[in-house]
Scaffold this motif. Sequence first.
Motif, short mmCIF file in Angstrom:
data_model
loop_
_atom_site.label_atom_id
_atom_site.label_comp_id
_atom_site.label_asym_id
_atom_site.label_seq_id
_atom_site.Cartn_x
_atom_site.Cartn_y
_atom_site.Cartn_z
N GLU A 5 0.88 -1.21 0.15
CA GLU A 5 0.07 0.00 0.13
C GLU A 5 0.85 1.42 0.08
O GLU A 5 0.49 2.30 -0.57
CB GLU A 5 -0.92 0.09 1.21
N ASP A 35 -12.10 10.79 -13.89
CA ASP A 35 -12.90 9.35 -13.62
C ASP A 35 -11.88 8.58 -14.28
O ASP A 35 -11.83 7.26 -13.91
CB ASP A 35 -14.32 9.56 -14.37
N GLN A 38 -9.19 7.61 -12.03
CA GLN A 38 -9.63 7.09 -10.77
C GLN A 38 -9.79 5.40 -11.13
O GLN A 38 -9.50 4.58 -10.40
CB GLN A 38 -10.95 7.69 -10.30
N ALA A 39 -10.40 5.44 -12.22
CA ALA A 39 -11.00 3.90 -12.62
C ALA A 39 -9.53 3.15 -12.78
O ALA A 39 -9.42 1.90 -12.68
CB ALA A 39 -11.76 3.80 -13.97
N LEU A 41 -6.56 3.81 -11.75
CA LEU A 41 -5.74 3.56 -10.42
C LEU A 41 -6.55 2.77 -9.46
O LEU A 41 -5.76 1.72 -8.65
CB LEU A 41 -5.61 5.03 -9.41
N GLU A 42 -7.92 2.40 -9.43
CA GLU A 42 -8.51 1.23 -8.86
C GLU A 42 -8.02 0.13 -9.37
O GLU A 42 -7.85 -1.15 -8.67
CB GLU A 42 -10.00 1.50 -8.81
N ARG A 43 -8.15 -0.19 -10.53
CA ARG A 43 -7.65 -1.30 -11.28
C ARG A 43 -6.19 -1.57 -10.86
O ARG A 43 -5.95 -2.88 -10.64
CB ARG A 43 -7.96 -1.25 -12.87
N THR A 44 -5.30 -0.71 -10.88
CA THR A 44 -3.90 -0.77 -10.80
C THR A 44 -3.65 -1.41 -9.36
O THR A 44 -2.98 -2.27 -8.71
CB THR A 44 -3.26 0.28 -10.89
N TYR A 45 -4.51 -0.73 -8.54
CA TYR A 45 -4.45 -1.12 -6.83
C TYR A 45 -4.76 -2.61 -6.88
O TYR A 45 -4.27 -3.21 -5.98
CB TYR A 45 -5.37 -0.29 -6.09
N ARG A 46 -5.87 -2.91 -7.40
CA ARG A 46 -6.35 -4.33 -7.15
C ARG A 46 -5.36 -5.52 -7.91
O ARG A 46 -5.18 -6.68 -7.42
CB ARG A 46 -7.59 -4.49 -8.13
N ASN A 47 -4.63 -5.09 -8.79
CA ASN A 47 -3.54 -5.94 -9.39
C ASN A 47 -1.96 -5.44 -8.97
O ASN A 47 -1.03 -5.81 -9.62
CB ASN A 47 -3.61 -5.91 -10.82
N TRP A 48 -1.95 -4.59 -7.80
CA TRP A 48 -0.63 -4.19 -7.40
C TRP A 48 0.45 -5.01 -7.37
O TRP A 48 1.46 -4.63 -7.75
CB TRP A 48 -0.76 -3.20 -6.35
#
Length: 171
Positions: A5, A35, A38-39, A41-48
Motif C-alpha cells: 500500500e 474519472d 480514478q478507474a 488507479l483502482e484497477r492498478t491497486y487491485r493488481n498491484w
Amino acid sequence: MNGGEHDFGAFVATRATSLLRVAYLACGDKTEAEDLLQAALERTYRNWDRVARHDNPEPYVRRVIINAAISRARRRAIFSIIPMHSPPETPARASDPDLLHVLMEALRALPPRQRAVIVLRYWEDLTETQTAEVLGCAVGTVKSQASKAMAKLRSVLGRETLEGAIKDAHA
C-alpha cells in the motif's frame, strides 16, 4: 499501511499529475479525465502485487487509461467535425487559449485509436515501440495510425499551426 500500500501510495503521489495529463489528452474533458484516472488507479491497486513486480508500473496505468478512453469514445460514438473553414494565417503561441481549444476539438474529432497514438507519441513523447506496447499493437499500426491522424489534423488545422503546436508541446 503495509509495504504494498505504501509503494502504491508513493507511485500515485509521484505520477498522478502526469497520468491525469494523459487521461485529459486522451478524452479532452477534465471531469472524464479524472474519472478515467480514478478507474485506472483502482484497477492498478487491485493488481498491484502483479504490476509492482515490473520496474515501472506507469506503462500499465497508461495502457488502462488509453484503453478506457477508447472504449468510452466507442460507446458514445462521438466523431464530430471541427467547424473551421480555414486555418489561421500565422501559427499561434502555445499559451494561446484559442489554439488549445481548437487543438482539443481537433483531437476529439479523431477516432479513439488515432487520438491515443497522437497523445502517446507527441504529448507523452513515447517512441513508436513504447506506444505500440501501451496500445498492445504492432509498431506498424502505430505508424499508420499516426500518419492518418496527422493528415486529418493537418487538413483541419493547417500544417503550420499543427507543427507549431507539437513543437510547443515539447517545450
